[in-house]
Write a protein that holds these residues in place. Structure first.
Motif, PDB file in Angstrom:
ATOM      1  N   THR A 165       0.826  -1.211   0.000  1.00 47.46           N
ATOM      2  CA  THR A 165       0.000   0.000   0.000  1.00 47.46           C
ATOM      3  C   THR A 165       0.855   1.254   0.000  1.00 47.46           C
ATOM      4  N   ASP A 166       1.936   1.241   0.789  1.00 45.80           N
ATOM      5  CA  ASP A 166       2.838   2.397   0.812  1.00 45.80           C
ATOM      6  C   ASP A 166       3.492   2.619  -0.547  1.00 45.80           C
ATOM      7  N   ARG A 169       0.852   4.102  -2.822  1.00 46.58           N
ATOM      8  CA  ARG A 169       0.633   5.501  -2.453  1.00 46.58           C
ATOM      9  C   ARG A 169       1.751   6.394  -2.985  1.00 46.58           C
ATOM     10  N   ASN A 173       1.202   9.151  -5.811  1.00 49.55           N
ATOM     11  CA  ASN A 173       1.444  10.535  -5.397  1.00 49.55           C
ATOM     12  C   ASN A 173       2.404  11.228  -6.360  1.00 49.55           C
ATOM     13  N   CYS A 206      -3.875   9.779  -1.760  1.00 52.88           N
ATOM     14  CA  CYS A 206      -2.627   9.000  -1.755  1.00 52.88           C
ATOM     15  C   CYS A 206      -1.573   9.611  -0.850  1.00 52.88           C
TER      16      CYS A 206
END
Length: 256
Positions: A165-166, A169, A173, A206
């Motif tokens: 998920t990171d 993101r 972003n 995000c």
């Protein structure tokens, strides 16, 4: 020399001036403000003050840990590149089936000498200890320093889905930032307001995770009760939840 009547009148007028409603209001306002400040200072419990100081120290240690990790990875990559080039040069000179001659042989020999001298100077100047050894021992040295406060700095291990998920993101972003720049700087003649709003909303959704996602301070169970340790965890989680909402609101306001 003024008569006694005038002196009495002047003293009476001065006392009246001191006791005017304006001066009384000023004194009452001063007393109210001082009492409010005392109430505000008394409203903050000692436990909340301690938790706030712990939060500040944890954030400072988190920034230091990130800097040390970044420094270690940068110089580890630098040394790995030098070692790889040196290994390739040595292989080409002494282990390759093709005999190397001429300028290419001189270039490989010069590369090996240059890398060897660079590595020796890097070690003798203390850069190896400052950029590799000290960042590797950051947690041990930090815990040795804060042990007297019954605190311990530990790593927070994220699960594979959190890491995924990171990564998503971070990628989205950066992708949304590039598209926002493209819409604002390149496509100015078109003014794609709909696209700008879309990519701003993507950037808003995000935002990276914040808080105790990599390192955190843990209270010593021998010195603190379970209630205090649970209160510290709840205080930290609530603070970072509010901070995340505030940052999203700031990004949303900047977008609008």
């Amino acid at each position: 020399m003024c008569p006694p009547e005038l002196s009495g009148l002047s003293s009476t007028s001065s006392s009246v001036t001191k006791n005017t409603p304006r001066s009384a209001r000023r004194r009452s306002i001063g007393r109210d403000s001082s009492s409010k400040s005392r109430r505000n200072s008394n409203q903050i419990s000692p436990t909340s003050m301690i938790f706030r100081n712990l939060l500040i120290m944890e954030e400072d240690l988190r920034n230091q840990a990130r800097e040390q990790k970044k420094l270690r990875w940068q110089y580890t990559g630098f040394l790995s590149c030098l070692a790889g080039v040196a290994a390739f040069s040595i292989y080409e000179l002494y282990f390759s089936d093709v005999v190397v001659k001429g300028v290419y042989r001189f270039f490989l020999q010069f590369t090996i000498c240059f890398i060897s001298i660079t590595l020796v100077l890097f070690h003798l100047s203390g850069q190896y200890k400052r950029t590799i050894v000290i960042p590797r021992r950051f947690f041990a040295s930090t815990n040795k320093g804060i042990r007297q406060f019954n605190l311990r700095l530990v790593k927070v291990h994220s699960s594979w889905d959190e890491n995924l998920t990171d990564m998503i993101r971070f990628t989205m972003n950066a992708f949304s930032d590039s598209n926002i720049w493209l819409c604002e700087e390149i496509l100015t003649f078109w003014k794609p307001i709909v696209l700008l709003r879309f990519w701003h909303s993507v950037k808003l959704r995000c935002q990276p995770r914040i808080g105790a996602i990599d390192v955190k301070i843990v209270l010593n169970p021998r010195a603190f009760s379970a209630e205090i340790r649970e209160g510290w965890e709840i205080y930290r989680d609530e603070f970072w939840a509010r901070e995340g909402a505030r940052r999203r609101k700031t990004v949303n306001e900047a977008k609008s």
